[in-house]
Enzyme design. Structure first.
Site, mmCIF file in Angstrom:
data_model
loop_
_atom_site.group_PDB
_atom_site.id
_atom_site.type_symbol
_atom_site.label_atom_id
_atom_site.label_comp_id
_atom_site.label_asym_id
_atom_site.label_seq_id
_atom_site.Cartn_x
_atom_site.Cartn_y
_atom_site.Cartn_z
ATOM 1 N N GLY A 122 57.254 -2.222 76.127
ATOM 2 C CA GLY A 122 58.593 -3.664 76.175
ATOM 3 C C GLY A 122 57.607 -4.385 76.724
ATOM 4 C CB ALA A 189 38.525 16.948 97.649
ATOM 5 C CB ILE A 192 45.710 14.851 90.764
ATOM 6 C CG1 ILE A 192 46.755 14.741 91.421
ATOM 7 C CG2 ILE A 192 45.259 15.684 89.585
ATOM 8 C CD1 ILE A 192 47.296 13.567 90.000
ATOM 9 C CD GLU A 211 36.546 13.165 98.712
ATOM 10 O OE1 GLU A 211 37.800 13.676 98.038
ATOM 11 O OE2 GLU A 211 36.707 12.392 99.561
ATOM 12 C CG ASP A 319 53.037 6.210 90.236
ATOM 13 O OD1 ASP A 319 53.896 6.683 91.082
ATOM 14 O OD2 ASP A 319 52.346 7.435 89.612
ATOM 15 C CG HIS A 451 65.990 38.062 110.543
ATOM 16 N ND1 HIS A 451 65.240 37.984 111.062
ATOM 17 C CD2 HIS A 451 66.297 39.400 110.080
ATOM 18 C CE1 HIS A 451 64.233 39.644 110.746
ATOM 19 N NE2 HIS A 451 64.823 40.226 110.974
HETATM 20 P P1 FAD Z 1 55.425 7.356 85.201
HETATM 21 O O1 FAD Z 1 55.748 8.988 85.263
HETATM 22 O O2 FAD Z 1 54.155 6.731 84.775
HETATM 23 O O3 FAD Z 1 56.131 6.750 84.214
HETATM 24 C C1 FAD Z 1 55.859 5.306 83.304
HETATM 25 C C2 FAD Z 1 56.156 5.208 81.756
HETATM 26 O O4 FAD Z 1 56.375 4.042 80.907
HETATM 27 C C3 FAD Z 1 55.532 6.348 80.992
HETATM 28 O O5 FAD Z 1 55.875 6.772 80.333
HETATM 29 C C4 FAD Z 1 55.038 4.727 80.146
HETATM 30 O O6 FAD Z 1 54.517 5.012 78.596
HETATM 31 C C5 FAD Z 1 56.034 4.346 80.602
HETATM 32 N N1 FAD Z 1 55.597 2.285 80.083
HETATM 33 C C6 FAD Z 1 54.174 2.215 81.321
HETATM 34 N N2 FAD Z 1 54.261 0.634 80.391
HETATM 35 C C7 FAD Z 1 55.380 0.230 79.590
HETATM 36 C C8 FAD Z 1 55.888 -0.649 78.610
HETATM 37 N N3 FAD Z 1 55.524 -1.581 78.552
HETATM 38 N N4 FAD Z 1 56.829 -0.006 77.577
HETATM 39 C C9 FAD Z 1 57.377 0.669 77.421
HETATM 40 N N5 FAD Z 1 56.687 2.072 78.073
HETATM 41 C C10 FAD Z 1 55.580 1.815 78.915
HETATM 42 N N6 FAD Z 1 54.147 13.860 91.889
HETATM 43 C C11 FAD Z 1 54.795 14.255 92.739
HETATM 44 O O7 FAD Z 1 55.525 13.829 93.651
HETATM 45 N N7 FAD Z 1 54.725 15.864 93.233
HETATM 46 C C12 FAD Z 1 53.797 16.667 91.938
HETATM 47 O O8 FAD Z 1 53.916 17.783 91.625
HETATM 48 C C13 FAD Z 1 53.011 16.017 90.891
HETATM 49 N N8 FAD Z 1 52.228 16.648 90.580
HETATM 50 C C14 FAD Z 1 51.310 15.220 89.482
HETATM 51 C C15 FAD Z 1 50.117 16.466 88.714
HETATM 52 C C16 FAD Z 1 48.937 15.376 88.003
HETATM 53 C C17 FAD Z 1 48.200 16.444 87.470
HETATM 54 C C18 FAD Z 1 48.942 14.497 88.178
HETATM 55 C C19 FAD Z 1 48.746 12.985 87.264
HETATM 56 C C20 FAD Z 1 50.284 13.581 88.976
HETATM 57 C C21 FAD Z 1 51.727 14.252 89.440
HETATM 58 N N9 FAD Z 1 52.670 13.575 90.287
HETATM 59 C C22 FAD Z 1 53.178 14.617 91.246
HETATM 60 C C23 FAD Z 1 52.654 11.763 90.637
HETATM 61 C C24 FAD Z 1 53.555 11.759 89.244
HETATM 62 O O9 FAD Z 1 53.672 12.213 88.048
HETATM 63 C C25 FAD Z 1 53.819 10.324 89.690
HETATM 64 O O10 FAD Z 1 54.286 9.853 90.879
HETATM 65 C C26 FAD Z 1 54.976 9.706 88.669
HETATM 66 O O11 FAD Z 1 55.198 10.428 87.344
HETATM 67 C C27 FAD Z 1 55.415 8.614 89.077
HETATM 68 O O12 FAD Z 1 56.808 8.074 87.811
HETATM 69 P P2 FAD Z 1 56.729 6.695 87.529
HETATM 70 O O13 FAD Z 1 58.098 6.299 86.732
HETATM 71 O O14 FAD Z 1 56.396 5.444 88.115
HETATM 72 O O15 FAD Z 1 55.794 6.645 86.627
HETATM 73 P P1 AMP Z 2 43.781 11.148 95.701
HETATM 74 O O1 AMP Z 2 43.509 9.571 96.169
HETATM 75 O O2 AMP Z 2 44.142 12.091 96.520
HETATM 76 O O3 AMP Z 2 43.883 11.327 94.427
HETATM 77 O O4 AMP Z 2 42.526 11.836 95.519
HETATM 78 C C1 AMP Z 2 41.157 10.963 95.410
HETATM 79 C C2 AMP Z 2 40.034 11.175 95.827
HETATM 80 O O5 AMP Z 2 39.085 10.679 95.695
HETATM 81 C C3 AMP Z 2 40.012 10.538 97.483
HETATM 82 O O6 AMP Z 2 39.879 11.889 98.103
HETATM 83 C C4 AMP Z 2 38.206 9.847 97.247
HETATM 84 O O7 AMP Z 2 37.279 10.258 98.589
HETATM 85 C C5 AMP Z 2 37.285 10.995 96.042
HETATM 86 N N1 AMP Z 2 36.388 10.195 95.341
HETATM 87 C C6 AMP Z 2 36.428 8.652 94.699
HETATM 88 N N2 AMP Z 2 35.848 8.610 94.142
HETATM 89 C C7 AMP Z 2 35.036 9.370 94.472
HETATM 90 C C8 AMP Z 2 33.385 9.567 93.882
HETATM 91 N N3 AMP Z 2 32.880 8.964 93.213
HETATM 92 N N4 AMP Z 2 32.935 10.507 94.068
HETATM 93 C C9 AMP Z 2 33.447 11.563 94.975
HETATM 94 N N5 AMP Z 2 34.698 11.305 94.823
HETATM 95 C C10 AMP Z 2 35.075 10.531 95.126
#
Ligand code: FAD
Ligand code: AMP
Length: 475
Positions: A122, A189, A192, A211, A319, A451
């Protein structure tokens, strides 16, 4: 099919798809466009969260925590299981099934609510038009009355350790390993990095987490961070603080990672390296010229407190806008925007967004840390209750950690709640509700908690804030 919609949502992650569903519930005609593609090329709604983040990581955390418990805790229950074997392929298959069920569930929800799903790209054009490019390359021009941008985020790359998709991977890659790496390096650290490090450590990998910052979990309450570090070290995570990665080179099957710390230049050699240094907003190909939508210097779509962009009737959530990158934050923004478009009351209370780290022990908090509360200048009181004093936690063989409440001295308002221990992510919900309703610590004190439950720890922590705890000594 009509190409005119009341609402077009771009992005079908946890911010976009709830926005689409709520808008449809509000009686509006809605399309949701999403371009997510999995490693096998398949399309799926759900974005990062369902496909490559929250859900698959929690599936693996759950499985590997069971492995750890079978190896280390069952004995205390009087259960012998011999040598615990792990079938990683089966574990990964289970994870994939959970992900598929979740993402396909969105299509079912769309069908039920009457949302038109559009899989492809989109692009917002001026005049509330959206160009939709389908999977087969066909292009359609949609006309919207409102557009919600929910394009999400992507992992940040480290120039000195570029992803190669094989040895140096991002968080998604680290969820897809088909063998347990003998030696795993993790850069960052943060939440994620710690979750992924825990998964592979529990399966036997030697894990070094590098970290850059000198402090561990600086966003968490200081006492919680200290307790967490102790437990993570016990698990065998080698967490090196003040270690800034300066380079990574792949030779054969190994990655040599160089970093600088207080002692100078150091290096480690690992089999796989995960770069988990944070995420950045993703807006690739999202905005044509002249839409009026603007990005800030870090690439976030600029919005006001109500998620309105400077372009009339164009909103942005999740995000791709300011605020914590959390699925539930995005969901609330998406739903609030869908309600606002329908003229309904809509507000996101950014002060009470819970944070959870799904490690063992689990960590969760909401509101101010003790340090933040004290530095705000407002006199505050603190009550803590250790899970070692909780009968339920001891029965669960999960008595590590504590529950802590920070409240104002003047009017007893709850300012923050911090939990490290069993089911912290579930327990924090009570604190979130309490803070949403501006509860005092006395309100929690006067609330009956069943409890024996883990929730009694929050009850007792609230009592401890006034030195009236029953089941632990009041300090
Ligand atoms: P996204 O989930 O990134 O979704 C955006 C979507 O838009 C995607 O499908 C993308 O392909 C689509 N898109 C982008 N641009 C376009 C376009 N132009 N046209 C069509 N489609 C498009 N958050 C938590 O709250 N709890 C957790 O436990 C947690 N664990 C996580 C673990 C990992 C390993 C990671 C990487 C993230 C984790 N997060 C967690 C963060 C969470 O995944 C994000 O905050 C969340 O997915 C954000 O949602 P969003 O809808 O803004 O974006
Ligand atoms: P988060 O933003 O919670 O996912 O955490 C990412 C972490 O990566 C932060 O704590 C940063 O300080 C760390 N970080 C970023 N760049 C570097 C680097 N070059 N080497 C080691 N740690 C880093």
């Amino acid at each position: 099919m009509s190409d005119d919609f009341d609402v077009v949502v771009i992005g079908g992650g946890p911010a976009g798809y709830p926005a689409a569903i709520r808008a449809a519930q509000n009686g509006l005609s809605v399309a949701c466009i999403d371009e997510w593609r999995n490693y096998d090329g398949s399309h799926a709604f759900g974005g990062t969260c369902l496909n490559a983040g929250c859900i698959p990581s929690k599936a693996l955390l759950e499985s590997t925590e069971l492995v750890h418990r079978a190896q280390h805790e069952f004995k205390a229950h009087g259960i012998g299981v011999g040598t615990v074997s792990v079938d990683l392929a089966a574990m990964q298959k289970r994870k994939a099934t959970i992900v598929r069920q979740s993402t396909q569930g969105i299509l079912a929800l769309f069908k039920g609510a009457g949302v038109t799903p559009l899989q492809g790209h989109g692009r917002l054009l001026p005049g509330l038009r959206v160009e939709f490019t389908a999977r087969d390359g066909a292009v359609r021009a949609l006309q919207a009355k409102n557009v919600i941008l929910a394009s999400g985020s992507q992992p940040m790359a480290l120039r000195s350790a570029p992803f190669d998709g094989k040895r140096i991977v991002d968080s998604w890659g680290a969820l897809e390993f088909d063998a347990v790496p003998g030696r795993l390096g993790v850069i960052g650290a943060g939440v994620i990095g710690l979750e992924l490090g825990s998964v592979w450590r529990r399966l036997g990998a030697e894990v070094v987490i590098l970290e850059a910052l000198p402090d561990f979990l600086p966003m968490a309450d200081g006492q919680v961070a200290k307790e967490a570090l102790r437990h993570f070290k016990k698990l065998g995570l080698d967490i090196r603080l003040g270690a800034r990665v300066t380079g990574a080179s792949v030779t054969g099957d190994e990655v040599r990672v160089s970093y600088a710390d207080a002692k100078g230049e150091q290096s480690i050699t690992v089999d796989k390296l995960v770069v988990a240094i944070g995420r950045r907003p993703y807006t690739g190909g999202l905005l044509a010229d002249g839409t009026g939508v603007t990005l800030d210097e870090r690439g976030f779509i600029e919005v006001d407190d109500h998620c309105r962009t400077p372009a009339a009737h164009v909103w942005a959530v999740g995000d791709c806008v300011r605020g914590p990158m959390l699925a539930h934050k995005g969901k609330e923004e998406g739903v609030a925007v869908a309600d606002a478009i329908a003229g309904l009351y809509a507000e996101v209370n950014y002060k009470v967004i819970p944070s959870v780290i799904y490690t063992a022990p689990e960590i969760a908090w909401v509101g101010l840390t003790e340090e933040q509360a004290r530095s705000s200048g407002r006199a505050c009181k603190v009550g803590s209750f250790p899970f070692s004093a909780s009968g339920r936690a001891r029965a669960m063989e999960a008595a590590a950690g504590f529950c802590k409440i920070v409240a104002a001295v003047d009017d007893d308002e709850i300012l923050g709640v911090h939990v490290i221990g069993p089911m912290a992510g579930e327990l924090i919900a009570e604190a979130v509700l309490a803070m949403e309703y501006s509860a005092s610590s006395e309100d929690l004190q006067r609330t009956i908690h069943a409890h024996p439950t883990l929730s009694e720890a929050l009850h007792e922590a609230a009592l401890a804030a006034d030195k009236r705890a029953i089941d632990c000594l009041n300090k």
